[in-house]
Write an enzyme that holds these catalytic residues in place. Structure first.
Site, PDB file in Angstrom:
ATOM      1  N   HIS A  86       0.875  -1.172   0.000  1.00 56.49           N
ATOM      2  CA  HIS A  86       0.000   0.000   0.000  1.00 56.49           C
ATOM      3  C   HIS A  86       0.908   1.216   0.000  1.00 56.49           C
ATOM      4  CE1 HIS A  86      -3.326  -2.637   1.930  1.00 56.49           C
ATOM      5  NE2 HIS A  86      -3.514  -2.536   0.622  1.00 56.49           N
ATOM      6  N   GLU A  89       1.592   3.362   3.126  1.00 53.09           N
ATOM      7  CA  GLU A  89       2.091   2.684   4.323  1.00 53.09           C
ATOM      8  C   GLU A  89       3.592   2.526   4.146  1.00 53.09           C
ATOM      9  OE1 GLU A  89      -0.315  -0.827   4.866  1.00 53.09           O
ATOM     10  OE2 GLU A  89      -2.179   0.325   4.691  1.00 53.09           O
ATOM     11  N   HIS A 216       3.234  -3.766   6.399  1.00 54.29           N
ATOM     12  CA  HIS A 216       2.151  -2.794   6.264  1.00 54.29           C
ATOM     13  C   HIS A 216       2.186  -1.786   7.413  1.00 54.29           C
ATOM     14  CE1 HIS A 216      -0.448  -4.765   3.073  1.00 54.29           C
ATOM     15  NE2 HIS A 216       0.496  -5.668   3.279  1.00 54.29           N
ATOM     16  N   GLU A 308       1.954  -5.629  10.525  1.00 55.79           N
ATOM     17  CA  GLU A 308       1.472  -4.264  10.686  1.00 55.79           C
ATOM     18  C   GLU A 308       2.396  -3.601  11.713  1.00 55.79           C
ATOM     19  OE1 GLU A 308      -1.009  -2.922   9.064  1.00 55.79           O
ATOM     20  OE2 GLU A 308      -2.144  -4.617   8.235  1.00 55.79           O
TER      21      GLU A 308
END
Length: 453
Positions: A86, A89, A216, A308
Site C-alpha cells: 500500500h 504505508e 504494512h 502491521e
C-alpha cells in the site's frame, strides 16, 4: 534456551557494531540509489534485479543477499520481504532499506550472526511493491497525508485485494478431498490482475520461497493466515471468524517470533486495539479476500505473514530511527525462522533430483513440493512426524523423523521407479485392449498444474 532469552542474546550479537544508517524518507529515485549503493558496497554478496514494472513504468526492484548471488544452492532456503504494498504505508519501505544497509555493513564488519545468515540463506528484499502509490502519498507528506491517499496503485486498485481468490477454490476442494496445495490459477487470471500483482505472482512462481513477510502500517500486530473466512455471508456485518490453516500452530509461532522480538508489539495494546501476544489470525480480525499472504500459502510452498508495524501509516522522519531500533532484532530473527523443520533431497536411484515431488506430513493436510533441483523445505514445529515423498512414476516412500528446536532435520528420499508389468498375452480371439490402456498410471496425492491489510 528459554524463549524470552533468545531475542536478548540475538540483540547482543547485533550490538557488536552499529551500522551507520540513513533515517530519511526515500522517493523512487532515492530508493533506487540507496539499493545500488548497498550493492556497490557489498558486491560479492548482493545482486539487484527487477521483477517487472509498475503501471507508470517504475521498476519493482529486489535486492538479494547470498554468498552466491543469483544462484540457488541446493538445500539453502529462499526468503523474502515485501514492503510498501500500500503506497501510503511507508514504514516497511524504509525499514527494508535500513535492513539492507545494516546487513551489508554488519557483513563487512564480520558480524558472525549476520555472516552465517547470509551464507546459509538466500534473502530477497523488495522495499516497494507499489512505487506509484508511494509517490502520490509522498507528495502530500507525513503531515497532511490522508488515510487512503496513495494506498492504491496508479489504476486505483488495492493490490492486497487483487490476487486470484484461491481460498474459495480451496474450501471447495477440501469438501471433495481435492488438492490441498498449489491450487491452480483460473484460466483468465492474467486479465484480472494489475501489472504489479502479475509481476509478483510470476516472481513467487519462479523462486522456491519458503518463508516471507509483507510489511504494512496502520496497526501494530503480526497477522497470519487465513485472511479470508470460509463463511462470507457475514462480511457486511464485520463478523469475525477464526479461520486457521492446517499449519495454524506453526503460523502462531512464526508470528510470535516477530512480536516478541519487537520492542512493544508483543504487549498487545497498540493503536487502540488489543491483540494477545501481538498476533492475530487474519480472518479473526476481519475477513479479507484476494490477499497476498493467503495466495502464497495456497499457490506456492511459501509461508507468509503480514506485519502491521506502526499506528501512523506515514511516520515523520524523526520517528524512523526509533522504529528501526524497535524492529531491527525482529527483522533478523524472523529470517532465521526459515531454518527449522525438515529439508532434504528427493532423488531417483541414480541420484538425479526429482522436481515437483510431493512432501506430505501425516496429520497436516497441506503438502509442499520439491524444487527444480529436487530439494525441499518443510517448516515444522519440534516433534515427531511421519513424512511421505511421492512423485509420478515412482513408488512413494514414508519415513518417521524427529524435529528439534534448532536447526532443520535432514531427511532425504531416494525413490524407486514404479514397475509397470505387461499383462500376459491372451490366445483367445476377439477384441483386446492395448498394453498402454492396461498400464497402471501412478499419480501422487496432488500435482502442481502448470491481505485493510
Amino acid at each position: 534456551m528459554a524463549r524470552w532469552l533468545r531475542p536478548l542474546v540475538g540483540a547482543l550479537l547485533l550490538l557488536e557494531g552499529a551500522a551507520a544508517l540513513s533515517f530519511l524518507h526515500h522517493r523512487y529515485e532515492e530508493l533506487v540509489q540507496a539499493l545500488f549503493r548497498v550493492q556497490s558496497q557489498c558486491p560479492y554478496v548482493t545482486r539487484i534485479y527487477s521483477i517487472g514494472r509498475s503501471v507508470e513504468g517504475r521498476h519493482l526492484y529486489v535486492l538479494e543477499f547470498s554468498d552466491y548471488p543469483g544462484i540457488h544452492e541446493p538445500l539453502e532456503p529462499e526468503f523474502k520481504y515485501v514492503g510498501n504494498m500500500h503506497g501510503n504505508e511507508v514504514l516497511g519501505r524504509e525499514l527494508l532499506l535500513q535492513l539492507s544497509e545494516f546487513l551489508c555493513e554488519e557483513y563487512r564488519r564480520g558480524n558472525e550472526r549476520i555472516t552465517r545468515l547470509i551464507h546459509d540463506t538466500r534473502i530477497h528484499i523488495m522495499p516497494s511493491m507499489n512505487p506509484d502509490g508511494y509517490e502520490v502519498a509522498a507528495k502530500q507528506g507525513p503531515d497532511s497525508n490522508g488515510y487512503l491517499t496513495g494506498r492504491n496503485n496508479a489504476n486505483g486498485v488495492d493490490l492486497n485485494r487483487n490476487f486470484p481468490d484461491l481460498n474459495t477454490l480451496m474450501y471447495y476442494s477440501r469438501e471433495i478431498s481435492g488438492p490441498n496445495h498449489h491450487i491452480p490459477l483460473p484460466d483468465n487470471w492474467k486479465s484480472q490482475v494489475e501489472p504489479e500483482t502479475l509481476a509478483v505472482i510470476q516472481w513467487i512462481s519462479s523462486y522456491n520461497f519458503v518463508l516471507s513477510a509483507n510489511l504494512h502500517g496502520g496497526a501494530v500486530v503480526a497477522n497470519y493466515p487465513y485472511d479470508k473466512s470460509q463463511d462470507q455471508r457475514f462480511r457486511s456485518h464485520r463478523r469475525t471468524v477464526n479461520t486457521p490453516t492446517p499449519d495454524d500452530k506453526l503460523f502462531q509461532k512464526l508470528a510470535k517470533t516477530y512480536s516478541y522480538a519487537h520492542s512493544w508489539m508483543h504487549r498487545g495494546s497498540n493503536c487502540g486495539d488489543y491483540f494477545a501476544d501481538g498476533i492475530t489470525n487474519g480472518a479473526s480480525w476481519y475477513s479479507l479476500s484476494k490477499g497476498m499472504q493467503d495466495f502464497n500459502y495456497l499457490h506456492t510452498n511459501c509461508f507468509e505473514i503480514t506485519l502491521e508495524l506502526s499506528c501512523n501509516k506515514f511516520p515523520p522522519e524523526e520517528d524512523l530511527e526509533r522504529q528501526w531500533m524497535a524492529n531491527r532484532e525482529a527483522l533478523v530473527a524472523f529470517i532465521e525462522e526459515v531454518h527449522q523443520g525438515i529439508k532434504g533431497m528427493v532423488s531417483d536411484e541414480n541420484n538425479n533430483g526429482i522436481a515437483g515431488a510431493v512432501i506430505s506430513v501425516q496429520g497436516i493436510s497441506h503438502d509442499i513440493t520439491s524444487g527444480d533441483m529436487g530439494d525441499y523445505f518443510r517448516l515444522l514445529l519440534p516433534g515427531t512426524y511421519t513424512v511421505t515423498a511421492s512423485a509420478e512414476g515412482y513408488q512413494p516412500l514414508t519415513v518417521t523423523t524427529t524435529v528439534g528446536p534448532a536447526a532443520p532435520t535432514l531427511v532425504h528420499f531416494q525413490l524407486k521407479q514404479e514397475v509397470v508389468r505387461k499383462p500376459a498375452e491372451r490366445k483367445a480371439s476377439g477384441t483386446r485392449m492395448s498394453n498402454k490402456a492396461l498400464q497402471k498410471k501412478v499419480v501422487p496425492r496432488a500435482t502442481r498444474r502448470g491481505t485493510q491489510r
